[in-house]
Design a protein around this motif. Structure first.
Motif, mmCIF file in Angstrom:
data_model
loop_
_atom_site.group_PDB
_atom_site.id
_atom_site.type_symbol
_atom_site.label_atom_id
_atom_site.label_comp_id
_atom_site.label_asym_id
_atom_site.label_seq_id
_atom_site.Cartn_x
_atom_site.Cartn_y
_atom_site.Cartn_z
ATOM 1 N N LEU A 146 1.197 -17.500 20.140
ATOM 2 C CA LEU A 146 2.594 -17.783 19.833
ATOM 3 C C LEU A 146 2.864 -19.270 20.031
ATOM 4 O O LEU A 146 2.387 -19.876 20.988
ATOM 5 N N ALA A 203 10.141 -16.097 21.580
ATOM 6 C CA ALA A 203 9.015 -15.709 20.731
ATOM 7 C C ALA A 203 8.414 -14.378 21.168
ATOM 8 O O ALA A 203 8.105 -13.517 20.332
ATOM 9 N N SER A 220 8.250 -10.728 19.232
ATOM 10 C CA SER A 220 6.911 -10.267 18.862
ATOM 11 C C SER A 220 6.701 -8.769 19.020
ATOM 12 O O SER A 220 5.666 -8.250 18.594
ATOM 13 N N ASP A 237 1.874 -12.121 15.808
ATOM 14 C CA ASP A 237 2.143 -13.492 16.231
ATOM 15 C C ASP A 237 2.288 -14.407 15.022
ATOM 16 O O ASP A 237 3.108 -15.335 15.028
ATOM 17 N N ASN A 296 5.531 -16.682 14.406
ATOM 18 C CA ASN A 296 5.416 -18.138 14.279
ATOM 19 C C ASN A 296 6.062 -18.652 12.995
ATOM 20 O O ASN A 296 6.689 -19.719 12.986
#
Length: 233
Positions: A39, A50, A54, A59, A63
């Motif tokens: 991440l 993040a 997730s 990931d 991103n």
């Protein structure tokens, strides 16, 4: 120890011995001395967001979303100002984005109101945040603050059980088992080694056993057939 140097240990059944666990992590460390989350983040708050995004997402997908979001809003104050409807367009490609948008905005408000806009370093305070469970708290404590915690996701749960490192029927049982089984010298990075091993080698449907660096230690009975890679034996 180089990746090609292997300590031969007697094969056993059931749970790995302390010596085998030591050897397992020595090999993983040799292959990847400085493991890290995939991440992308530049602050504890970005990591917290993040990891929250997730859940049930990749990931890579997270991103892509945060590359658009963080240049616009990467603090609790900025996220709170966006609001739920303002946040949704940035994360609409991620699964469960409606619920996640509501949680991330509520989390931002709680951080401002109760923690001065800072990410707390205490487990109880982290788990009290909207959308944050034990696994997310463990990731933040380990990756952002260097605590020797163990965040057990599906990959780590699978690897811990297949290898015999820390067999368990529940996520919490595996977490507790890993905290006991992982040698202290490797505990800080163990989470990253195990998740990457599960993601790229010990895959769910067809583990890449011929290229596995810990194949001879692993207790998994249904190893994928194939000649072992010379580097991985």
């Amino acid at each position: 120890m180089s990746p090609g140097a292997r300590t031969r240990l007697p094969k056993r059944r059931g749970k790995l011995s302390r010596a085998e666990a030591e050897e397992l992590f020595a090999r993983l460390q040799a292959l990847n001395p400085k493991p890290a989350t995939e991440l992308e983040y530049s602050s504890p708050y970005e990591l917290l967001v993040a990891v929250t995004l997730s859940a049930q997402a990749t990931d890579v997908g997270v991103n892509k979303a945060t590359r658009r979001l963080f240049p616009v809003a990467n603090t609790p104050q900025a996220i709170a100002a966006l609001g739920v409807e303002g946040l949704k367009p940035y994360i609409a490609t991620i699964g469960l984005y409606n619920t996640k948008a509501a949680n991330v905005v509520a989390m931002a408000h709680q951080l401002i109101e109760q923690h001065g806009g800072e990410v707390p370093r205490e487990r109880a305070a982290l788990e009290a945040l909207p959308g944050v469970g034990r696994k997310t708290a463990n990731v933040v404590l380990n990756t952002a603050f260097g605590e020797p915690t163990m965040a057990v996701d599906t990959h780590i749960f699978r690897v811990a059980n297949r290898t015999g490192l820390a067999p368990g029927k529940t996520v919490r049982a595996v977490e507790d088992g890993l905290l006991q089984a992982v040698p202290a010298a490797y505990l800080h990075d163990a989470h990253h080694w195990l998740i990457l091993h599960g993601r790229y080698v010990c895959k769910a449907r067809k583990p890449d056993c011929p290229h596995c660096a810990i194949r001879d230690l692993c207790r998994f009975k249904d190893k994928t057939p194939g000649e072992p890679d010379p580097v991985a034996t």
